[in-house]
Scaffold this motif. Structure first.
Motif, PDB file in Angstrom:
ATOM      1  N   CYS A  12       0.831  -1.212   0.000  1.00 24.09           N
ATOM      2  CA  CYS A  12       0.000   0.000   0.000  1.00 24.09           C
ATOM      3  C   CYS A  12       0.861   1.256   0.000  1.00 24.09           C
ATOM      4  O   CYS A  12       0.615   2.194  -0.768  1.00 24.09           O
ATOM      5  N   LEU A  13       1.871   1.276   0.855  1.00 22.29           N
ATOM      6  CA  LEU A  13       2.740   2.456   0.924  1.00 22.29           C
ATOM      7  C   LEU A  13       3.493   2.665  -0.388  1.00 22.29           C
ATOM      8  O   LEU A  13       3.542   3.780  -0.922  1.00 22.29           O
ATOM      9  N   ALA A  14       4.085   1.594  -0.920  1.00 24.30           N
ATOM     10  CA  ALA A  14       4.843   1.727  -2.163  1.00 24.30           C
ATOM     11  C   ALA A  14       3.923   2.021  -3.342  1.00 24.30           C
ATOM     12  O   ALA A  14       4.266   2.830  -4.215  1.00 24.30           O
ATOM     13  N   GLY A  15       2.754   1.385  -3.388  1.00 25.28           N
ATOM     14  CA  GLY A  15       1.815   1.648  -4.479  1.00 25.28           C
ATOM     15  C   GLY A  15       1.334   3.082  -4.485  1.00 25.28           C
ATOM     16  O   GLY A  15       1.220   3.710  -5.545  1.00 25.28           O
ATOM     17  N   TYR A  16       1.077   3.630  -3.294  1.00 22.28           N
ATOM     18  CA  TYR A  16       0.664   5.037  -3.213  1.00 22.28           C
ATOM     19  C   TYR A  16       1.792   5.959  -3.654  1.00 22.28           C
ATOM     20  O   TYR A  16       1.580   6.890  -4.429  1.00 22.28           O
ATOM     21  N   GLY A  17       2.995   5.700  -3.168  1.00 21.66           N
ATOM     22  CA  GLY A  17       4.127   6.548  -3.530  1.00 21.66           C
ATOM     23  C   GLY A  17       4.435   6.514  -5.013  1.00 21.66           C
ATOM     24  O   GLY A  17       4.725   7.549  -5.628  1.00 21.66           O
ATOM     25  N   LEU A  18       4.340   5.325  -5.627  1.00 21.49           N
ATOM     26  CA  LEU A  18       4.673   5.197  -7.045  1.00 21.49           C
ATOM     27  C   LEU A  18       3.555   5.669  -7.964  1.00 21.49           C
ATOM     28  O   LEU A  18       3.782   5.823  -9.167  1.00 21.49           O
ATOM     29  N   MET A  20       1.056   8.312  -6.822  1.00 22.76           N
ATOM     30  CA  MET A  20       0.551   9.644  -6.493  1.00 22.76           C
ATOM     31  C   MET A  20       1.630  10.698  -6.250  1.00 22.76           C
ATOM     32  O   MET A  20       1.373  11.883  -6.427  1.00 22.76           O
ATOM     33  N   LEU A  21       2.801  10.289  -5.836  1.00 23.10           N
ATOM     34  CA  LEU A  21       3.824  11.258  -5.473  1.00 23.10           C
ATOM     35  C   LEU A  21       4.760  11.532  -6.649  1.00 23.10           C
ATOM     36  O   LEU A  21       5.121  10.608  -7.380  1.00 23.10           O
ATOM     37  N   PRO A  22       5.169  12.774  -6.842  1.00 25.08           N
ATOM     38  CA  PRO A  22       6.084  13.096  -7.948  1.00 25.08           C
ATOM     39  C   PRO A  22       7.528  12.746  -7.596  1.00 25.08           C
ATOM     40  O   PRO A  22       8.384  13.617  -7.420  1.00 25.08           O
ATOM     41  N   LEU A  23       7.814  11.474  -7.480  1.00 23.49           N
ATOM     42  CA  LEU A  23       9.149  11.028  -7.091  1.00 23.49           C
ATOM     43  C   LEU A  23      10.056  10.955  -8.312  1.00 23.49           C
ATOM     44  O   LEU A  23       9.619  10.519  -9.384  1.00 23.49           O
ATOM     45  N   PRO A  24      11.309  11.360  -8.194  1.00 22.91           N
ATOM     46  CA  PRO A  24      12.229  11.232  -9.333  1.00 22.91           C
ATOM     47  C   PRO A  24      12.546   9.768  -9.619  1.00 22.91           C
ATOM     48  O   PRO A  24      12.857   9.003  -8.707  1.00 22.91           O
ATOM     49  N   GLY A  25      12.437   9.388 -10.869  1.00 25.81           N
ATOM     50  CA  GLY A  25      12.759   8.018 -11.273  1.00 25.81           C
ATOM     51  C   GLY A  25      11.780   6.976 -10.800  1.00 25.81           C
ATOM     52  O   GLY A  25      12.138   5.801 -10.674  1.00 25.81           O
ATOM     53  N   ARG A  26      10.539   7.356 -10.552  1.00 28.31           N
ATOM     54  CA  ARG A  26       9.585   6.378 -10.011  1.00 28.31           C
ATOM     55  C   ARG A  26       9.253   5.287 -11.019  1.00 28.31           C
ATOM     56  O   ARG A  26       8.956   4.164 -10.622  1.00 28.31           O
ATOM     57  N   ASP A  27       9.278   5.599 -12.313  1.00 26.30           N
ATOM     58  CA  ASP A  27       9.014   4.561 -13.313  1.00 26.30           C
ATOM     59  C   ASP A  27      10.128   3.512 -13.319  1.00 26.30           C
ATOM     60  O   ASP A  27       9.866   2.323 -13.480  1.00 26.30           O
ATOM     61  N   SER A  28      11.363   3.953 -13.121  1.00 33.72           N
ATOM     62  CA  SER A  28      12.474   3.005 -13.060  1.00 33.72           C
ATOM     63  C   SER A  28      12.375   2.127 -11.812  1.00 33.72           C
ATOM     64  O   SER A  28      12.650   0.925 -11.868  1.00 33.72           O
ATOM     65  N   VAL A  29      11.969   2.725 -10.706  1.00 38.61           N
ATOM     66  CA  VAL A  29      11.783   1.945  -9.473  1.00 38.61           C
ATOM     67  C   VAL A  29      10.673   0.919  -9.661  1.00 38.61           C
ATOM     68  O   VAL A  29      10.792  -0.241  -9.238  1.00 38.61           O
ATOM     69  N   LEU A  30       9.597   1.320 -10.335  1.00 36.34           N
ATOM     70  CA  LEU A  30       8.500   0.391 -10.594  1.00 36.34           C
ATOM     71  C   LEU A  30       8.970  -0.777 -11.464  1.00 36.34           C
ATOM     72  O   LEU A  30       8.618  -1.929 -11.209  1.00 36.34           O
ATOM     73  N   VAL A  31       9.773  -0.495 -12.472  1.00 41.92           N
ATOM     74  CA  VAL A  31      10.291  -1.563 -13.335  1.00 41.92           C
ATOM     75  C   VAL A  31      11.141  -2.526 -12.519  1.00 41.92           C
ATOM     76  O   VAL A  31      11.057  -3.753 -12.694  1.00 41.92           O
ATOM     77  N   LEU A  32      11.952  -2.010 -11.602  1.00 44.54           N
ATOM     78  CA  LEU A  32      12.767  -2.890 -10.758  1.00 44.54           C
ATOM     79  C   LEU A  32      11.887  -3.796  -9.897  1.00 44.54           C
ATOM     80  O   LEU A  32      12.169  -4.985  -9.734  1.00 44.54           O
ATOM     81  N   PHE A  33      10.814  -3.222  -9.342  1.00 46.71           N
ATOM     82  CA  PHE A  33       9.899  -4.046  -8.554  1.00 46.71           C
ATOM     83  C   PHE A  33       9.224  -5.108  -9.423  1.00 46.71           C
ATOM     84  O   PHE A  33       9.087  -6.263  -9.023  1.00 46.71           O
ATOM     85  N   GLY A  76       1.929  -7.220  -5.053  1.00 52.29           N
ATOM     86  CA  GLY A  76       1.133  -6.294  -4.257  1.00 52.29           C
ATOM     87  C   GLY A  76       1.324  -4.856  -4.688  1.00 52.29           C
ATOM     88  O   GLY A  76       0.359  -4.086  -4.770  1.00 52.29           O
ATOM     89  N   ILE A  77       2.562  -4.465  -4.977  1.00 52.22           N
ATOM     90  CA  ILE A  77       2.826  -3.092  -5.431  1.00 52.22           C
ATOM     91  C   ILE A  77       2.151  -2.844  -6.774  1.00 52.22           C
ATOM     92  O   ILE A  77       1.535  -1.794  -6.995  1.00 52.22           O
ATOM     93  N   PHE A  78       2.255  -3.808  -7.677  1.00 51.27           N
ATOM     94  CA  PHE A  78       1.632  -3.673  -8.987  1.00 51.27           C
ATOM     95  C   PHE A  78       0.116  -3.508  -8.858  1.00 51.27           C
ATOM     96  O   PHE A  78      -0.496  -2.633  -9.503  1.00 51.27           O
TER      97      PHE A  78
END
Length: 199
Positions: A12-18, A20-33, A76-78
């Motif tokens: 839940c925490l990671a899914g919300y952050g990836l 809703m939040l404007p995090l730098p490189g969040r798409d790359s972090v999502l790909v790693l997950f 779960g993150i996906f």
């Protein structure tokens, strides 16, 4: 319970952050997950065994709680990222305008709205954790630490099998999963069909 609680909370925490939040490189972090979805447990079980041995976690519940959370986290993150992305961002903006911080937006606005996704994730995670076989078989040897799914294996002998005891054990092991599904049935169905109903 520990695997389900840990994986659902972190997802839940990671899914919300990836989502809703404007995090730098969040798409790359999502790909790693998401790459974690492509790694089968059988390919990492030997290094994991030595890692758990070196950290002295073998023969404890932590030997399959920590790896169980880590292995189930990518799914779960996906799932939760998809649900949070489907929520209107204007709700979060309105809460921030009213003075809520980001934690308040997550806990009081977005998390309650994601109940269908949470119910779906809880059912899947519980079913996978309850039916886990390979991890406890490899990482624990003490009978008192073995889960129910592994216990039914010991009704098989070298030349015989106690089929009545096996059937009873399988039936008893199904009851918690069926009860959880019946309890969360309505939300689970909403969660499964949410993607099909969104345009």
């Amino acid at each position: 319970a520990a695997i389900v609680a840990g994986s659902v909370a972190l997802a839940c925490l990671a899914g919300y952050g990836l989502s809703m939040l404007p995090l730098p490189g969040r798409d790359s972090v999502l790909v790693l997950f998401l790459l974690g979805l492509t790694v089968p447990f059988q390919s990492v079980m030997i290094p994991m065994y030595y890692l758990l041995r070196d950290t002295r976690l073998l023969e404890t519940y932590w030997a399959f709680i920590i790896p169980g959370i880590a292995i189930r986290l990518p799914f779960g993150i996906f799932l939760m990222r998809g649900f949070f992305r489907g929520l209107p961002p204007e709700l979060g903006d309105a809460a921030r305008t009213d003075g809520a911080n980001e934690w308040g937006v997550f806990r009081q606005v977005m998390l309650p709205l994601s109940w269908p996704g949470l119910a779906t994730l809880i059912v899947f995670q519980f079913m996978w954790a309850w039916n886990e076989f390979a991890m406890p078989l490899i990482f624990v040897q003490r009978d008192e630490l073995r889960p129910v799914s592994l216990g039914t294996m010991f009704f098989f002998g070298r030349f015989t099998a106690d089929r009545g005891m096996i059937a009873a054990g399988v039936t008893l092991s199904m009851i918690p999963v069926v009860l959880l599904y019946l309890f969360l049935q309505r939300r689970f169905i909403e969660g499964i069909t949410a993607g099909a109903l969104k345009s």
